[in-house]
Design an enzyme around this catalytic site. Structure first.
Site, short mmCIF file in Angstrom:
data_model
loop_
_atom_site.label_atom_id
_atom_site.label_comp_id
_atom_site.label_asym_id
_atom_site.label_seq_id
_atom_site.Cartn_x
_atom_site.Cartn_y
_atom_site.Cartn_z
N ASN A 39 22.32 20.69 -11.90
CA ASN A 39 22.78 22.07 -12.02
C ASN A 39 21.66 22.92 -12.62
OD1 ASN A 39 24.40 24.32 -12.02
ND2 ASN A 39 26.13 23.31 -13.03
N HIS B 132 20.40 26.02 -14.05
CA HIS B 132 21.13 27.10 -14.69
C HIS B 132 20.39 28.43 -14.62
CE1 HIS B 132 24.02 24.26 -16.24
NE2 HIS B 132 23.05 23.55 -16.79
N LYS C 33 0.86 -1.19 0.00
CA LYS C 33 0.00 0.00 0.00
C LYS C 33 0.89 1.23 0.00
CE LYS C 33 -4.52 0.91 0.42
NZ LYS C 33 -5.55 0.28 -0.42
N PHE D 208 33.79 27.29 -13.01
CA PHE D 208 33.93 26.03 -13.73
C PHE D 208 34.83 26.30 -14.93
CE2 PHE D 208 32.12 22.73 -16.73
CZ PHE D 208 32.70 21.65 -16.08
N ARG E 220 30.09 32.50 -11.49
CA ARG E 220 28.75 32.22 -12.00
C ARG E 220 27.78 32.02 -10.85
NH1 ARG E 220 28.83 25.76 -13.74
NH2 ARG E 220 29.65 25.00 -11.75
N THR F 157 -3.70 -5.18 1.10
CA THR F 157 -3.13 -3.83 1.21
C THR F 157 -4.01 -2.95 2.09
OG1 THR F 157 -4.21 -3.00 -0.80
CG2 THR F 157 -2.05 -4.05 -1.05
N ASP F 158 -5.30 -3.22 2.13
CA ASP F 158 -6.18 -2.47 3.03
C ASP F 158 -5.83 -2.77 4.49
OD1 ASP F 158 -8.65 -0.73 3.27
OD2 ASP F 158 -9.28 -2.47 4.45
N VAL G 164 30.64 21.52 -9.22
CA VAL G 164 29.59 20.85 -8.47
C VAL G 164 30.13 19.56 -7.89
CG1 VAL G 164 27.27 19.87 -8.58
CG2 VAL G 164 27.83 21.90 -9.95
N GLN G 165 30.98 18.87 -8.68
CA GLN G 165 31.54 17.60 -8.24
C GLN G 165 32.31 17.76 -6.93
OE1 GLN G 165 31.39 18.63 -11.33
NE2 GLN G 165 31.28 16.94 -12.81
#
Length: 334
Positions: free
Chosen positions: A288, A290, A37, A196, A213, A82-83, A261-262
């Site tokens: 990223n 932008h 569920k 970068f 940036r 599932t109920d 970013v890495q």
């Protein structure tokens, strides 16, 4: 979305198959299966005199049975509906209360294995809705800090800065309980100290070196515990979130430089493993988002000079950077 173990399942669990799969009525084998569920929404109110506390969760429960006769023969005699799983969420919340996502997920997963001997595996996913107490603002010019403001006894405000979630996986054949905690939807942006440069320069490149940036991303991060005995889950979740924000933003006055970013991602993951020994592996994804500078050069008669104030948000396409960092002594199947 149910997160799978970051470390991989144990060999014993992978090799173990229900006897019924060996007697399949044809030449095929069901290689993975289960049911459950999803999106069970529950709000729990804890009343301590005039002071009330709330936790709102969205819960998913998935079970894997030893038998596959429901698939092969249409025999439903082993199925926990599932109920019934949905009702279990509400009844255990009433009986035991709700402390945090991880402990509630552990409570549910262990219940299904203890209650039903024919359940081989229980997987519980919990997402928390971010409610905070309403705080009393100052009426004058002297604003108090958040810690000094008066917090309301029973009124709350929705603060969707980031979503907390967890996954708990309990297997009868494996003594290790898998607990994964995570953060998603944590969107951050800084307007400088991101660069970068010196990336591959060939005939396919059109992007110039970026020495300063805008940097924006939406953090999706999850981590797996090697030991949960003494873990304070709420404190740990907040600590991981703060580490990520600090590595992104740095000091409030001087900031911190991001060369990619890495690198920012790696530094965040490394600090988490450095300061929280119970976490064995952590995974992060940073798209990223932008913001491109609007070119005002053709419009010098309207706005002369360079533009470094107006940017165009561009959600698609976007770069995606991800990495998983594990302790070297981790015995895994990565």
């Amino acid at each position: 979305m149910f997160a799978r173990p970051l470390q991989g399942a144990s060999t014993a669990t992978i090799e173990r198959q229900p006897a019924s799969s060996l007697n399949a009525p044809h030449q095929y084998t069901i290689s993975d299966y289960g049911y459950g569920k999803d999106c069970v929404k529950v709000l729990h109110v804890k009343r301590n005199g005039p002071v009330h506390s709330i936790r709102e969760f969205e819960v998913g429960t998935h079970l894997k049975l030893y038998s596959q006769k429901d698939y092969f023969k249409g025999d439903n005699s082993d199925i926990v509906a599932t109920d019934s799983q949905k009702n279990t969420v509400y009844l255990l919340a009433k009986k035991h209360g709700i402390e945090d996502p991880e402990r509630f997920a552990l409570l549910l997963a262990n219940h299904f294995l203890n209650k039903y001997s024919h359940v081989a595996e229980a997987h519980v996913h919990v997402e928390e809705y971010p409610w905070e107490r309403i705080t009393q603002e100052d009426d004058g010019d002297n604003y108090a800090s958040i810690s000094e403001r008066q917090r309301h006894n029973h009124a709350f405000i929705f603060t969707p800065i980031a979503q907390r979630y967890c996954d708990v996986l309990v297997r009868r054949a494996d003594p290790k309980v898998t607990v994964i905690s995570g953060i998603k939807g944590l969107r951050v942006l800084k307007t400088t100290q991101s660069s970068f440069v010196n990336f591959v320069n060939d005939e396919f490149r059109s992007l110039p070196d970026q020495y300063d940036r805008l940097f924006s991303t939406v953090v999706d991060c999850c981590w797996e515990y090697s030991d949960i005995n003494d873990v304070k889950f709420c404190q740990t979740w907040n600590k991981v979130k703060n580490i990520i924000i600090r590595n992104f933003a740095g000091d409030t006055n001087v900031g911190v430089s991001s060369v990619s970013v890495q690198n920012t991602l790696y530094l965040s993951e490394k600090e988490v493993l450095d300061v929280i020994p119970q976490i064995s592996v952590i995974s992060m994804t940073l798209p990223n988002k932008h913001y491109f500078n609007f070119d005002t050069k053709p419009f010098q008669s309207v706005v002369p000079g360079d533009n470094n104030e107006v940017f165009i948000p561009v959600d698609k396409p976007h770069g995606t950077i991800y990495a998983q960092l594990s302790r070297k002594d981790l015995k895994s199947h990565l």
